[in-house]
Design a protein around this motif. Structure first.
Motif, PDB file in Angstrom:
ATOM      1  N   VAL A 284       4.230   3.597  19.253  1.00 38.17           N
ATOM      2  CA  VAL A 284       4.143   5.057  19.322  1.00 38.17           C
ATOM      3  C   VAL A 284       4.100   5.640  17.918  1.00 38.17           C
ATOM      4  CG1 VAL A 284       5.347   7.147  20.082  1.00 38.17           C
ATOM      5  CG2 VAL A 284       5.383   5.117  21.514  1.00 38.17           C
ATOM      6  N   HIS A 285       4.934   5.084  17.027  1.00 38.17           N
ATOM      7  CA  HIS A 285       4.995   5.592  15.650  1.00 38.17           C
ATOM      8  C   HIS A 285       5.508   4.491  14.745  1.00 38.17           C
ATOM      9  CE1 HIS A 285       5.610   8.247  12.252  1.00 38.17           C
ATOM     10  NE2 HIS A 285       6.869   7.874  12.187  1.00 38.17           N
ATOM     11  N   GLU A 286       4.861   4.366  13.608  1.00 38.39           N
ATOM     12  CA  GLU A 286       5.345   3.443  12.582  1.00 38.39           C
ATOM     13  C   GLU A 286       5.556   4.236  11.300  1.00 38.39           C
ATOM     14  OE1 GLU A 286       4.422  -0.953  10.782  1.00 38.39           O
ATOM     15  OE2 GLU A 286       2.775   0.194  11.622  1.00 38.39           O
ATOM     16  N   PRO A 287       6.817   4.470  10.946  1.00 33.44           N
ATOM     17  CA  PRO A 287       7.102   5.251   9.742  1.00 33.44           C
ATOM     18  C   PRO A 287       6.764   4.454   8.491  1.00 33.44           C
ATOM     19  CG  PRO A 287       9.128   4.393  10.671  1.00 33.44           C
ATOM     20  CD  PRO A 287       8.026   4.017  11.617  1.00 33.44           C
ATOM     21  N   PRO A 288       6.806   5.103   7.333  1.00 34.36           N
ATOM     22  CA  PRO A 288       6.552   4.357   6.089  1.00 34.36           C
ATOM     23  C   PRO A 288       7.472   3.153   6.011  1.00 34.36           C
ATOM     24  CG  PRO A 288       6.765   6.713   5.660  1.00 34.36           C
ATOM     25  CD  PRO A 288       7.116   6.508   7.097  1.00 34.36           C
TER      26      PRO A 288
ATOM     27  N   MET B 148       0.840  -1.178   0.000  1.00 38.44           N
ATOM     28  CA  MET B 148       0.000   0.000   0.000  1.00 38.44           C
ATOM     29  C   MET B 148       0.888   1.246   0.000  1.00 38.44           C
ATOM     30  SD  MET B 148      -2.680   1.217   2.892  1.00 38.44           S
ATOM     31  CE  MET B 148      -1.899   2.592   3.664  1.00 38.44           C
ATOM     32  N   SER B 149       0.677   2.116  -0.946  1.00 38.52           N
ATOM     33  CA  SER B 149       1.457   3.330  -1.064  1.00 38.52           C
ATOM     34  C   SER B 149       0.829   4.447  -0.234  1.00 38.52           C
ATOM     35  CB  SER B 149       1.530   3.738  -2.533  1.00 38.52           C
ATOM     36  OG  SER B 149       2.373   4.843  -2.672  1.00 38.52           O
ATOM     37  N   LEU B 150       1.682   5.247   0.391  1.00 43.76           N
ATOM     38  CA  LEU B 150       1.215   6.360   1.204  1.00 43.76           C
ATOM     39  C   LEU B 150       0.848   7.542   0.321  1.00 43.76           C
ATOM     40  CD1 LEU B 150       3.894   6.200   4.001  1.00 43.76           C
ATOM     41  CD2 LEU B 150       1.548   5.433   4.138  1.00 43.76           C
ATOM     42  N   PRO B 151      -0.029   8.423   0.800  1.00 45.78           N
ATOM     43  CA  PRO B 151      -0.398   9.589  -0.004  1.00 45.78           C
ATOM     44  C   PRO B 151       0.791  10.539  -0.152  1.00 45.78           C
ATOM     45  CG  PRO B 151      -1.320   9.769   2.193  1.00 45.78           C
ATOM     46  CD  PRO B 151      -0.707   8.394   2.082  1.00 45.78           C
ATOM     47  N   SER B 152       0.718  11.350  -1.172  1.00 48.75           N
ATOM     48  CA  SER B 152       1.715  12.380  -1.396  1.00 48.75           C
ATOM     49  C   SER B 152       1.516  13.488  -0.369  1.00 48.75           C
ATOM     50  CB  SER B 152       1.527  12.937  -2.809  1.00 48.75           C
ATOM     51  OG  SER B 152       2.238  14.127  -2.962  1.00 48.75           O
ATOM     52  N   LEU B 153       2.604  14.187  -0.034  1.00 52.71           N
ATOM     53  CA  LEU B 153       2.476  15.321   0.885  1.00 52.71           C
ATOM     54  C   LEU B 153       1.534  16.371   0.319  1.00 52.71           C
ATOM     55  CD1 LEU B 153       6.140  15.846   2.128  1.00 52.71           C
ATOM     56  CD2 LEU B 153       4.245  14.793   3.349  1.00 52.71           C
ATOM     57  N   GLN B 154       1.515  16.528  -1.019  1.00 52.66           N
ATOM     58  CA  GLN B 154       0.631  17.507  -1.635  1.00 52.66           C
ATOM     59  C   GLN B 154      -0.842  17.134  -1.457  1.00 52.66           C
ATOM     60  OE1 GLN B 154       3.376  16.374  -3.354  1.00 52.66           O
ATOM     61  NE2 GLN B 154       4.591  18.228  -3.237  1.00 52.66           N
ATOM     62  N   GLN B 155      -1.131  15.875  -1.193  1.00 49.51           N
ATOM     63  CA  GLN B 155      -2.508  15.435  -1.010  1.00 49.51           C
ATOM     64  C   GLN B 155      -3.025  15.708   0.393  1.00 49.51           C
ATOM     65  OE1 GLN B 155      -1.776  11.358  -2.178  1.00 49.51           O
ATOM     66  NE2 GLN B 155      -2.887  11.654  -4.090  1.00 49.51           N
ATOM     67  N   LEU B 156      -2.139  16.035   1.311  1.00 47.26           N
ATOM     68  CA  LEU B 156      -2.561  16.326   2.673  1.00 47.26           C
ATOM     69  C   LEU B 156      -3.091  17.746   2.749  1.00 47.26           C
ATOM     70  CD1 LEU B 156       0.402  14.713   4.616  1.00 47.26           C
ATOM     71  CD2 LEU B 156      -1.846  13.732   4.167  1.00 47.26           C
ATOM     72  N   ASP B 157      -4.218  17.927   3.376  1.00 49.65           N
ATOM     73  CA  ASP B 157      -4.868  19.226   3.455  1.00 49.65           C
ATOM     74  C   ASP B 157      -4.200  20.088   4.521  1.00 49.65           C
ATOM     75  OD1 ASP B 157      -6.568  21.364   3.415  1.00 49.65           O
ATOM     76  OD2 ASP B 157      -8.257  20.317   4.348  1.00 49.65           O
ATOM     77  N   PRO B 158      -3.536  21.190   4.130  1.00 43.79           N
ATOM     78  CA  PRO B 158      -2.873  22.044   5.125  1.00 43.79           C
ATOM     79  C   PRO B 158      -3.857  22.690   6.096  1.00 43.79           C
ATOM     80  CG  PRO B 158      -2.496  22.866   2.879  1.00 43.79           C
ATOM     81  CD  PRO B 158      -3.338  21.658   2.777  1.00 43.79           C
TER      82      PRO B 158
END
Length: 181
Positions: free
Chosen positions: A143-147, A1-11
């Protein structure tokens, strides 16, 4: 599963009253620190102490724990006696070198990040390629799981680099750039 692009995240998700209040408080505190730091005759004392504490606290996240006494007794990772002390001192050394490079060039690039990592880990492993990395707290809770996919890691790092250099607020301040690492 590919993660979304940073540009797809709503600022807009960051434009909340609670976040903006904290941003305002942090901005005031940094301005106050800048003023106080300017009055210190030897600012290297403050900088050395802060980088050492940052290195110690960041290393503690990875269960590399040492005492302040041990850190202040040792000053060189190459001659330090304890493994944890060596690790924290290498972190401090990498942080200093990265800051100097960003200050001198005005840029935080992926090559800069990789050079910092090389100093920290004493190898040229580059960005993580194998899955399985996760940060857990003392109780074993995630706590956190990176890509996990190497292609996602590289793509997101490239997007971070573009984000830093496309935003004029980040372009002028090397301290802000280093805080993003």
């Amino acid at each position: 599963m590919s993660l979304p692009s940073l540009q797809q995240l709503d600022p807009a998700r960051f434009e909340r009253a609670d976040i903006l209040r904290q941003l305002n408080a942090a901005s005031r505190a940094l301005a106050e620190l800048k003023g106080v730091a300017a009055s210190i005759p030897n600012q290297n004392i403050l900088i050395n102490t802060l980088t050492l504490q940052e290195a110690r606290d960041s290393s503690a996240i990875e269960n590399i724990v040492t005492t302040q006494d041990d850190l202040y007794r040792e000053d060189d990772a190459d001659t330090a006696t304890g493994t944890a002390v060596k690790e924290v001192l290498r972190y401090r050394q990498a942080l200093r070198a990265g800051f100097a490079q960003v200050r001198d060039s005005g840029l935080l690039t992926l090559n800069t990040v990789l050079e910092i990592q090389q100093q920290l880990e004493s190898n040229r492993a580059g960005f993580r390629k194998l899955p399985g990395t996760a940060l857990r707290d003392g109780g074993g809770r995630l706590v956190h799981e990176p890509p996990q996919d190497a292609n996602d890691v590289l793509r997101l790092m490239r997007e971070l680099e573009r984000f830093i250099h496309d935003d004029p607020a980040f372009a002028a301040d090397p301290l802000v750039k280093m805080a993003l690492i």
